[in-house]
Design a protein around this motif. Structure first.
Motif, PDB file in Angstrom:
ATOM      1  N   HIS A   1      42.646  40.578  28.974  1.00  0.00           N
ATOM      2  CA  HIS A   1      43.850  41.350  28.672  1.00  0.00           C
ATOM      3  C   HIS A   1      43.935  41.686  27.188  1.00  0.00           C
ATOM      4  O   HIS A   1      44.347  42.793  26.812  1.00  0.00           O
ATOM      5  CB  HIS A   1      45.078  40.545  29.112  1.00  0.00           C
TER       6      HIS A   1
ATOM      7  N   HIS B   1      38.527  41.871  37.705  1.00  0.00           N
ATOM      8  CA  HIS B   1      39.454  42.153  36.597  1.00  0.00           C
ATOM      9  C   HIS B   1      38.680  42.638  35.378  1.00  0.00           C
ATOM     10  O   HIS B   1      39.066  43.618  34.727  1.00  0.00           O
ATOM     11  CB  HIS B   1      40.242  40.884  36.269  1.00  0.00           C
TER      12      HIS B   1
ATOM     13  N   GLY C   1      37.513  46.098  35.632  1.00  0.00           N
ATOM     14  CA  GLY C   1      38.583  47.084  35.522  1.00  0.00           C
ATOM     15  C   GLY C   1      38.897  47.500  34.107  1.00  0.00           C
ATOM     16  O   GLY C   1      39.602  48.497  33.904  1.00  0.00           O
ATOM     17  N   PHE C   2      38.383  46.765  33.094  1.00  0.00           N
ATOM     18  CA  PHE C   2      38.715  47.099  31.708  1.00  0.00           C
ATOM     19  C   PHE C   2      37.493  47.193  30.797  1.00  0.00           C
ATOM     20  O   PHE C   2      37.579  47.780  29.721  1.00  0.00           O
ATOM     21  CB  PHE C   2      39.682  46.054  31.136  1.00  0.00           C
TER      22      PHE C   2
ATOM     23  N   THR D   1      48.547  42.687  36.684  1.00  0.00           N
ATOM     24  CA  THR D   1      48.620  43.630  35.567  1.00  0.00           C
ATOM     25  C   THR D   1      47.430  44.575  35.573  1.00  0.00           C
ATOM     26  O   THR D   1      47.210  45.282  34.596  1.00  0.00           O
ATOM     27  CB  THR D   1      48.657  42.860  34.231  1.00  0.00           C
ATOM     28  N   TRP D   2      46.650  44.592  36.637  1.00  0.00           N
ATOM     29  CA  TRP D   2      45.491  45.474  36.731  1.00  0.00           C
ATOM     30  C   TRP D   2      45.307  45.915  38.167  1.00  0.00           C
ATOM     31  O   TRP D   2      45.859  45.326  39.091  1.00  0.00           O
ATOM     32  CB  TRP D   2      44.227  44.754  36.227  1.00  0.00           C
ATOM     33  N   GLN D   3      44.554  46.994  38.339  1.00  0.00           N
ATOM     34  CA  GLN D   3      44.313  47.554  39.657  1.00  0.00           C
ATOM     35  C   GLN D   3      42.842  47.419  40.024  1.00  0.00           C
ATOM     36  O   GLN D   3      41.962  47.515  39.163  1.00  0.00           O
ATOM     37  CB  GLN D   3      44.700  49.038  39.691  1.00  0.00           C
TER      38      GLN D   3
ATOM     39  N   ASN E   1      42.529  51.792  35.981  1.00  0.00           N
ATOM     40  CA  ASN E   1      43.278  51.096  34.937  1.00  0.00           C
ATOM     41  C   ASN E   1      43.325  51.885  33.636  1.00  0.00           C
ATOM     42  O   ASN E   1      43.558  51.321  32.567  1.00  0.00           O
ATOM     43  CB  ASN E   1      42.646  49.721  34.662  1.00  0.00           C
TER      44      ASN E   1
ATOM     45  N   GLN F   1      46.744  51.580  31.668  1.00  0.00           N
ATOM     46  CA  GLN F   1      46.899  50.297  30.982  1.00  0.00           C
ATOM     47  C   GLN F   1      45.906  50.152  29.838  1.00  0.00           C
ATOM     48  O   GLN F   1      46.222  49.617  28.783  1.00  0.00           O
ATOM     49  CB  GLN F   1      46.707  49.141  31.972  1.00  0.00           C
TER      50      GLN F   1
END
Length: 930
Positions: free
Chosen positions: A306, A342, A345-346, A612-614, A621, A624
């Motif tokens: 995050h 997760h 996703g980022f 807090t994520w897709q 994402n 975000q």
């Protein structure tokens, strides 16, 4: 209580239900007679209520004794009060009329100084959680939580009770007002209170993040004390892990907020995360120790992702994830796969996940369905153009043996990945037909609709798609969904292979008709339409198809009968003019957001603690991720590491660039905001512009931009309202209310979140229906708070009242009329319902024609147009139909222009006086603005 013991023994000794029922009825009659005694003691009441409770728990109907149970609540003796609360909790529902009496007794116990009585009341409130209790007792529960002299075990129950009320009745709990008091309570040293309170703060943070944002420094400081300074009670050490439940909740809480701007605070957090990850390098031999340690570790990794998914800390953690997804423990594999999803996703690249691709694919065959679901999520998130074919091939193989519970989700994900990462549309068609063949019953309509859209919009793909579909139709195991796809594609593009071997018109017809009798009524109706198209392009098989139409003229199904009769009539007309018009080739579908994504999101609903994520990688994402990057950039600017670009604070983000393509061009909407130097806010020019266009900006200031995108068909329409946050602060408490006039019915079809982070756009959808021409208007009320990045600054409140461009011309349908029909109807209406307006204009004749024919929904009549051009007159004649729920009104328009004198005259005649007035008023506004 000897009588209760004897009664329970009697029931247990009953060998038949009839004997048990007889004993219960006897006891009920005895208790009913005892309750009539006004001198009955509290001890006797307690005994008889216990017997009623036991019968109630066994499933027997108990329709009396509730009042006696309520009376026990007022007893000063703990044993009697305890039985009273137990009976109230079990036997009284939240809709019972006795709830109000119970509320008064509970309030007295909450005000009592006996902690046991307070705990009984709190437990009953949490269990029943009636609306009256939330209204009347929430303040008392809050007082117990925040008062300093309250015992710790009472505070624990008060926090959990408040959490229960907030989850069930969030509209009655003023969490925003109580946020500061709750935050002060987080300074408690008792770990039990902190554990209960963290659950409450976590729930509030998900609904009102800005109101309770002060929890971030407190959570970090508490984590630092527990992990680094080791300040905790020995009673809360679970297998050498200090308060793991509190650590997990605090780490999860931090994921709902951007990383702290304070350098010291950020360093504290990074130190905590580094320590947790370092302590997890060695695998404990004790299973309980391992579980507790891993629970904290996975949340720590999520926080590290995050903060910055490219940091060294995440790289270090990713090595652990690779070890976890290969673990023999099912829970560890599950959490490892979820955390890696997760990360996918980022992270800018999915190199970490790709290294373990074979292991992840093997997890699809895991014996636990939860692990298989997480493996599917991870494969879906880590897919890109380099590994798409491998992953899709593996998922297709898994589809044949997948559980029925996850087949529909699996089909959707395969379809999305195939479309998203295809570099060869032939492969796209092959995969989707294979998908339909393998899991036809689990293929939703959205999947084959999307295949049809893509084939229709790509000319280079059409011939290959026709050949592939025809081969699939010739298979004896062809699924009905494949028949639908083949029926549509052969009907539209079958002529492309009509001259090739194996694709003759008769072979195409027989491939479809051989399965006609085995499919559902809806598919048969669709195939009848395909047959009519065959007659248009393949006249050589007309007789065979007409025979099918004749056969189905007398079937019992109304839809099939009507289609067969109508198509037979069209096919047997003397000329083919109507047939050619009815069977014109379908135009390209407008590009819009894939319906597959929205259906997938509906299937993957979130849990109580919202993520807090897709699932879906960087694309899912991106909003975000943009906010996180902006937060990191701002932190670097404040620390003096980089120079902030000047344009970021002065130029608004192109938030209208991502409007749903309901019609019109999104780029026109985004460019419109720059074409005029208008004052801040809404203007008449913008409103008039939106009455003629399907999309654009309705309102704009330095903080927010509100845009519209609309689509209308007849009396129905859809309005997408987009809210873009242009500022560097957060828009919170966003509340919208759309009120329609007497002539329009409005309903909300897709709500919007109450918080919009900086540089982010959200939207909501409304369905609109025209009821009558009178009162055709709608106003949008918007209120919000603009919260600065520093949570201690005061929020700026704003309220907007905007008129939406829901006007009569939005509900017009263009109609082409022959010249003589127009003249006849014009004379029939006469001057009684005529509206006329003369004014000045600087617009050219060409501009007037364009506005009437393209923007206002009228059809310019070609016969008049040609005749007037030959005569040298400057007049536009047009016609349309106004659509309302229960009425259709013909509208005839004549606009005469005089470019020399800069004058124009509008003459409007309709069959309805109200429509004439309303429509003429709007036309006057539009033409005067030209």
């Amino acid at each position: 209580m000897r009588g209760l013991t004897v009664f329970i023994a009697d029931l247990r000794n009953c060998r038949a239900r009839e004997l048990e029922e007889k004993r219960v009825n006897k006891e009920l009659a005895n208790i009913r007679s005892k309750f009539k005694d006004p001198a009955l003691s509290g001890r006797q009441k307690k005994k008889y209520v216990c017997k009623l409770l036991y019968m109630y728990i066994l499933g027997w109907d108990v329709d009396f004794g509730h009042m006696e149970a309520v009376n026990l609540l007022s007893s000063p003796k703990y044993s009697e009060k305890q039985i009273g609360y137990l009976a109230v909790t079990l036997m009284i529902t939240e809709t019972n009329e006795l709830v109000r009496l119970v509320v008064n007794s509970m309030r007295k116990d909450l005000d009592d100084h006996v902690e046991l009585h307070q705990c009984l009341a709190l437990q009953a409130i949490a269990n029943i959680a009636a609306r009256e209790m939330a209204e009347g007792l929430a303040n008392d529960v809050m007082r117990l939580l925040t008062v300093a002299h309250t015992k710790s075990f009472v505070k624990k129950k008060a926090a959990l009770c408040l959490l229960r009320l907030f989850r069930k009745h969030p509209d009655l709990i003023p969490a925003k007002e109580w946020a500061e008091k709750i935050l002060i309570t987080m300074e408690e040293n008792d770990m039990g209170v902190l554990l209960s309170l963290s659950s409450l703060v976590l729930a509030i943070a998900q609904s009102y993040p800005e109101a309770i944002s002060g929890c971030v420094p407190r959570a970090i400081n508490r984590m630092h004390k527990v992990v680094i300074e080791r300040q905790y009670s020995p009673d809360y050490v679970y297998y050498k892990v200090p308060v793991p439940w509190l650590q997990v909740k605090l780490l999860r809480l931090l994921q709902y907020y951007p990383p702290p701007d304070d350098t010291a605070l950020r360093n504290k957090l990074l130190n905590v995360l580094q320590t947790i990850i370092k302590n997890s390098q060695d695998i404990p031999k004790n299973v309980q120790h391992n579980n507790a340690q891993n629970a904290v570790l996975f949340e720590a990794i999520n926080v590290a992702i995050h903060i910055n998914p490219e940091s060294d800390l995440v790289v270090q953690a990713s090595a652990l994830l690779g070890r976890f997804i290969s673990s023999k423990e099912t829970n560890i594999r599950y959490l490892g796969l979820e955390t890696m999803a997760h990360l996918a996703g980022f992270a800018e690249t999915v190199h970490t996940a790709k290294k373990h691709q074979e292991t992840i694919i093997q997890s699809l065959k895991d014996k636990d369905i939860s692990v298989r679901r997480r493996a599917l999520d991870l494969l879906y998130s880590m897919c890109d153009t380099s590994n798409a074919r491998v992953i899709v091939t593996e998922l297709l193989q898994f589809l044949s043996v997948a559980d029925y519970a996850m087949r529909e989700e699996l089909v959707l994900k395969i379809a999305i990945l195939t479309e998203k990462f295809t570099t060869d549309y032939n492969w796209y068609v092959d995969v989707n037909l294979q998908l339909i063949t393998l899991a036809g019953d689990n293929v939703s309509d959205e999947v084959w609709y999307r295949v049809v859209q893509i084939v229709t919009n790509n000319e280079d793909l059409q011939e290959y798609a026709v050949r592939t579909c025809l081969n699939a139709l010739k298979s004896p195991t062809c699924h009905e969904t494949a028949l639908k796809v083949g029926g549509y594609i052969l009907g539209e593009f079958g002529h492309l292979i009509a001259n090739s071997p194996g694709g003759t018109p008769m072979e195409q017809f027989m491939a479809l008709h051989s399965k006609f009798s085995m499919c559902s009524v809806g598919t048969r109706a669709m195939l009848l339409s395909t047959y009519l198209k065959f007659i248009n392009v393949f006249p050589e098989i007309k007789e065979q198809i007409i025979g099918v139409f004749k056969q189905y003229r007398f079937v019992l199904d109304v839809e099939l009968q009507q289609r067969a009769c109508e198509y037979l009539a069209i096919a047997t007309l003397p000329t083919d003019d109507l047939l050619q018009v009815a069977c014109e080739e379908m135009p390209a579908f407008p590009e819009r957001e894939s319906a597959l994504l929205s259906r997938l999101h509906k299937k993957t609903q979130d849990t109580e603690d919202r993520r807090t994520w897709q699932i879906g990688g960087l694309d899912a994402n991106k909003d975000q991720l943009a906010v996180k990057k902006d937060n990191r950039r701002r932190s670097a600017v404040e620390a003096g590491h980089v120079t902030a670009p000047a344009a970021t604070t002065t130029q608004p983000t192109n938030v209208m660039g991502e409007l749903l393509n309901l019609g019109g061009s999104a780029t026109e909407a985004s460019n419109m905001q720059h074409q005029r130097n208008e004052p801040v806010g809404v203007s008449q020019d913008r409103f008039i512009h939106l009455t003629q266009e399907a999309s654009g900006v309705l309102y704009e200031d330095s903080n927010i931009q509100i845009g519209l995108k609309t689509e209308y068909h007849g009396a129905l329409g859809r309005v997408a309202v987009f809210f873009g946050n242009k500022s560097m602060a957060t828009i919170s408490d966003l509340n919208t209310e759309l009120k329609g006039g007497d002539g329009v019915r409005v309903s909300l079809s897709q709500p919007i979140a109450s918080v919009i982070p900086p540089a982010t756009q959200l939207h909501q959808m409304y369905n609109v229906e025209c009821v009558s021409p009178a009162g055709l208007s709608a106003h949008l009320r918007v209120t919000y708070n603009l919260t600065p990045s520093n949570a201690f600054n005061n929020a700026h409140h704003a309220a907007l009242d905007l008129r939406l461009p829901i006007v009569p011309t939005k509900f017009l349908t263009p109609v082409q009329l022959p010249r003589q029909d127009f003249i006849t109807r014009w004379q029939q209406i006469g001057t009684t319902r005529e509206q006329q307006h003369i004014s000045r204009t600087s617009a050219s004749n060409e501009t007037v024609r364009k506005v009437i024919g393209e923007a206002l929904g009228f059809a310019i009549l070609d016969e008049f147009d040609n005749a007037q051009q030959a005569q040298g007159t400057d007049a536009v004649v047009a016609a349309a139909v106004f659509n309302a729920a229960d009425m259709k009104v013909g509208c005839l328009l004549r606009v005469e222009t005089n470019e020399t004198q800069k004058m124009f005259r509008i003459t409007l005649r309709t069959t309805n006086e109200v429509v004439s007035e309303e429509l003429a008023t709007q036309l006057k506004e539009v033409f005067e603005s030209l």
